[in-house]
Design an enzyme around this catalytic site. Sequence first.
Site, PDB file in Angstrom:
ATOM      1  CG  HIS A 121      -5.556  11.417  43.570  1.00 40.33           C
ATOM      2  ND1 HIS A 121      -5.907  11.133  45.067  1.00 40.33           N
ATOM      3  CD2 HIS A 121      -6.271  12.569  43.445  1.00 40.33           C
ATOM      4  CE1 HIS A 121      -6.701  12.054  45.313  1.00 40.33           C
ATOM      5  NE2 HIS A 121      -7.132  12.870  44.499  1.00 40.33           N
ATOM      6  CG  ASP A 198      -7.041   5.655  40.604  1.00 34.96           C
ATOM      7  OD1 ASP A 198      -8.447   6.071  40.245  1.00 34.96           O
ATOM      8  OD2 ASP A 198      -6.416   6.593  41.068  1.00 34.96           O
ATOM      9  CD  GLN A 201      -9.802  12.813  37.444  1.00 36.10           C
ATOM     10  OE1 GLN A 201     -10.749  13.362  36.447  1.00 36.10           O
ATOM     11  NE2 GLN A 201     -10.086  13.398  38.757  1.00 36.10           N
ATOM     12  CE  LYS A 224     -12.368  12.037  41.584  1.00 32.78           C
ATOM     13  NZ  LYS A 224     -11.905  13.685  41.882  1.00 32.78           N
ATOM     14  CB  CYS A 362      -4.864  14.917  45.826  1.00 31.18           C
ATOM     15  SG  CYS A 362      -6.044  15.844  46.976  1.00 31.18           S
TER      16      CYS A 362
HETATM   17  C1  LIG Z   1      -6.931   9.964  39.778  1.00 29.08           C
HETATM   18  C2  LIG Z   1      -7.469   9.945  41.018  1.00 29.08           C
HETATM   19  N1  LIG Z   1      -7.571   8.894  41.835  1.00 29.08           N
HETATM   20  C3  LIG Z   1      -8.311   8.960  42.868  1.00 29.08           C
HETATM   21  C4  LIG Z   1      -9.003  10.032  43.488  1.00 29.08           C
HETATM   22  C5  LIG Z   1      -9.773   9.793  44.791  1.00 29.08           C
HETATM   23  O1  LIG Z   1     -11.079   9.822  44.578  1.00 29.08           O
HETATM   24  P1  LIG Z   1     -12.110   9.860  45.850  1.00 29.08           P
HETATM   25  O2  LIG Z   1     -11.515  11.361  46.351  1.00 29.08           O
HETATM   26  O3  LIG Z   1     -13.478  10.007  44.960  1.00 29.08           O
HETATM   27  O4  LIG Z   1     -12.035   8.747  46.557  1.00 29.08           O
HETATM   28  C6  LIG Z   1      -9.073  10.812  42.439  1.00 29.08           C
HETATM   29  C7  LIG Z   1      -9.907  12.193  42.750  1.00 29.08           C
HETATM   30  O5  LIG Z   1      -9.604  13.144  42.852  1.00 29.08           O
HETATM   31  C8  LIG Z   1      -8.535  11.065  41.367  1.00 29.08           C
HETATM   32  O6  LIG Z   1      -8.472  12.207  40.589  1.00 29.08           O
END
Ligand SMILES: Cc1ncc(COP(=O)(O)O)c(C=O)c1O
Lengths: 404, 404, 146, 146
Positions: A121, A198, A201, A224, A362
């Site tokens: 992401h 990270d 998900q 999430k 993203c």
């Molecule tokens: C794999 C992953 N990492 C990071 C993020 C970023 O999360 P946030 O926008 O809640 O900071 C997301 C959210 O879409 C994600 O899917």
Amino acid sequence: MLFENIKDDFPILEQEINGKKLVYLDSAATTQKPTEVINSLNNYYTNNNSNIHRGVHTLSQRATKDYEQSRKIITKFIGAASSKEIVFVRGATEAINLIANSYVKPLLNKNDEIIISQMEHHANIVPWQMICEEKKAKLRIIPIDNNGELILEELNNLVNAKTKFISVNHVSNSLGTINPIDTIIKVAHQNNIRIMIDGAQAVQHLEIDMKKMDADFYCFSGHKIYAPTGIGVLYGKKELLEKMQPYQGGGDMIKSVTFEKTIYNDIPNRFEAGTPNISGAIALGEAIEYITQIGIHNITKYENDLLNYATSKLKKINEIKIIGEAKEKAGVISFVIDGIHPHDIGTILDSHGIAIRAGHHCTQPVMDFYNIPATARASFAIYNDKNDIDKLIEAIRKCIEVFS
Amino acid sequence: MLFENIKDDFPILEQEINGKKLVYLDSAATTQKPTEVINSLNNYYTNNNSNIHRGVHTLSQRATKDYEQSRKIITKFIGAASSKEIVFVRGATEAINLIANSYVKPLLNKNDEIIISQMEHHANIVPWQMICEEKKAKLRIIPIDNNGELILEELNNLVNAKTKFISVNHVSNSLGTINPIDTIIKVAHQNNIRIMIDGAQAVQHLEIDMKKMDADFYCFSGHKIYAPTGIGVLYGKKELLEKMQPYQGGGDMIKSVTFEKTIYNDIPNRFEAGTPNISGAIALGEAIEYITQIGIHNITKYENDLLNYATSKLKKINEIKIIGEAKEKAGVISFVIDGIHPHDIGTILDSHGIAIRAGHHCTQPVMDFYNIPATARASFAIYNDKNDIDKLIEAIRKCIEVFS
Amino acid sequence: MNKWDDLYLEVILDHNKNPRNNHKLEKHTHHADGHNPLCGDRVSINILMDGETVKEVSFTGSGCAISTASASILTETIKNKNRTEIKNLFNDFHNLVTSENEVEKKLGKLAIFEGVKKYPARVKCATLSWHALMAALEGEKEITTE
Amino acid sequence: MNKWDDLYLEVILDHNKNPRNNHKLEKHTHHADGHNPLCGDRVSINILMDGETVKEVSFTGSGCAISTASASILTETIKNKNRTEIKNLFNDFHNLVTSENEVEKKLGKLAIFEGVKKYPARVKCATLSWHALMAALEGEKEITTE
Ligand SMILES: Cc1ncc(COP(=O)(O)O)c(C=O)c1O
Ligand SMILES: Cc1ncc(COP(=O)(O)O)c(C=O)c1O
């Protein structure tokens, strides 16, 4: 059956969109909230609202207790060794920026390298690019194959004496791939490299245990995992957090301040400058208690059934190509339809009351890899059922008809 | 009378604490929330919750619209020239850290100077100390006098060719002083120095207008202006924000990402990486509409009456010494009582159902100046009345009795 | 009738399938590329001007049905119009798809895009080619919208 | 009876007003400073040990009524006790003011601090001098709590 009446727990799902009962299939973007979580916010502001940590009056003691109680719930949920290892942040994005700036940047010299993967992401790309640019270091990329799996053999080629850090996602938000993070963590540690996972998900779908996993840092976003927006968690090993410089300065992250010398607070407070999202943190604890009651292993199994059901149904439609066919997947299906742009799919499904996401999610490098501008993405949560998927399939068929 | 039944708007005030109806006099720490704001959260999660900006489905369009609508409400409320000048942050602390890192740090060379004042909140001290340490720059301090007013003449002595930035609070959270920021801003600009105003204790009490004030940056926290925790506002002049590097990297703050080159988004999104506190931002808009309806000039007048009433009553008690007797004050009274530690005052008042704060209020340099460890602080908001103050006075008298 | 029929009208679907003037223009005097990085839509506009008047216009690029149909209909609409007429058309079209008020229907075929108004996330799809057009006329080479 | 009577008992108020052993100790073998930066409480403990046993103990410093009374009563309590007894006392006292369970009342005068339990924000006031005491016995010079 555990999941039979579960939609009733989520008041938002009662509504109609464009004359049809809402089918929400965009949980990878953000999940809907159970009544318990909504009530938690309500209860906080109706009964206990106060600033925390410093107050001697009753409300402040209540708010502080509930805030710290949530930290304990999270500690247990992810199997951390101590609640000192749990830092409240805005979300996964802030957690990664915090580690990039407070842990990695000070270690980084010219020509050093940081490894991420091709399926990250943007939140797990841009912070590393920013510090690499500042320190003239390099970003190295673990490539993916056509199925949307990491080409793990490449990791061994990438790791070298200049590698200062690794950061990869646990589950990909655009491909659904569950990555073999145990192996990656092992490789990292065999090479004396610290690693961040990270989990934005992952935590809502899979059981995790920090003690077994042995990641140095882990993070996720509350919104999430059935909690409100504006709150998330950074986990870090105690001995690492303790050595780290603060990220933001302000109230609550200090022991004492004079203009000559400021003494920073202990962890985790050192990393929680200013008034935090108190109600969000408390509601996150509530959300975790809610899913813990259902049982995260039950959730994994239930959602896996849904995923398999949806995948086999989608595969029966000739015009559809699924993007991301890893052997291990969680709750996400990306797809494209010959001759129909994902945004048109999204709009037409919306007219049937079905919420999916269309775009690059993203993850532009993933789109570039598959040479597509975007995908349509359906993602699942505990409140979805096979009926939702049948409706999705039906609407997709109509969409194909219109464009034929 | 506008304020007559206003307590009814705040459900938390209905409760009893230790058998007495709650008297909440800790609004400088955080304000209580009107029903409208609590309902806004409820409504968001019950009807509209979705991630924003990128979704084509109905919920996402609603959430995006409401989030951006709140930005417009704030634009109008503070008289900004454009809603592009409004950046959502966690609170005042994050806003100051953002400016310190993205605007000031890149300008800063060895031996350069930043000016703050002796009455700043730690949030407006520590971020500057952190970048000064990194860049070997110096923090210079505008001193205060015994009344708790800035010694403005000293500002002219402090400003010189090495001064790169000034940051001062609009209203002091421990002294209540309203600072002559118009004069300070003028001095800054006459010397070509950019200036930030920390408005965390001002926007809830005083009418502000960015176009008239001409501050380069301004900030405040939502939770101190009747909105939820976890949301705040950074205002910056368009031409300055546009030149600034991003603070955090992630989704939504980029135009496009490849591993070779990432193009950052336009303002204000460039500074809002990741999923923001969507429900908090929307509820902040609601809170501002609520107080705008009452009229901020009415609030100023009403609270000023309360302040005068409380001050004159407190002055009649011999054992009490008020800390901070500036000519211009807003909604805050700090005091000490001979022979009774502020924490004991706080605990005893709590037993009477009265919530005040006891401590250094994140302004240790102010405590050092007065050579006291802490003060007791009563702070006022629109839901307080003279009856609250009478109860405060009565409880203070009892407290003095116990210790005599 | 489904609600999306408001947006995906026959005409739009037809222009999406069979876009008009969808090719490069060997001889052109003006050109601009439009790009919406958030959805990947790309459109290039080529124009051959004769004095103040558009003699020839074409587009290339890829995008969703709305952006493709919008570009296709744009090329049909502006041919033989002069700068002032085009500027007015642009303003009217922009109003049509963004303004909450009813817009006077003097837009001919363009009026079919009124349905976009209900889908704020899709407005940029409908206006991308128009922004590129205006940029081309003003001598800019590339624009980005999102 | 007001609720705060649970905390601000006569004994505590008395020790606050007339703290016992509140002076420096010319001859001492052990010493430590305790500081709670969040409320400004400071306490210094001086001890004269004879072998394993506390012969003399005193404190100086300034703080709230709870921390002053606690330090004062501490000095009275530990005199002539040995390390093991003191360690046990410390544990019992810590339990008394933090544990949610009823604690067996073998603490004598120290038991009056049980009321602190209801005021979590004040627990550190009651324990500051005890932490300093333990630090002194273990040879540390300074501790900080908040
Ligand atoms: C794999 C992953 N990492 C990071 C993020 C970023 O999360 P946030 O926008 O809640 O900071 C997301 C959210 O879409 C994600 O899917
Ligand atoms: C003057 C002042 N500045 C900054 C802050 C920090 O605000 P927050 O904790 O909401 O970030 C406060 C809050 O106490 C304050 O009073």
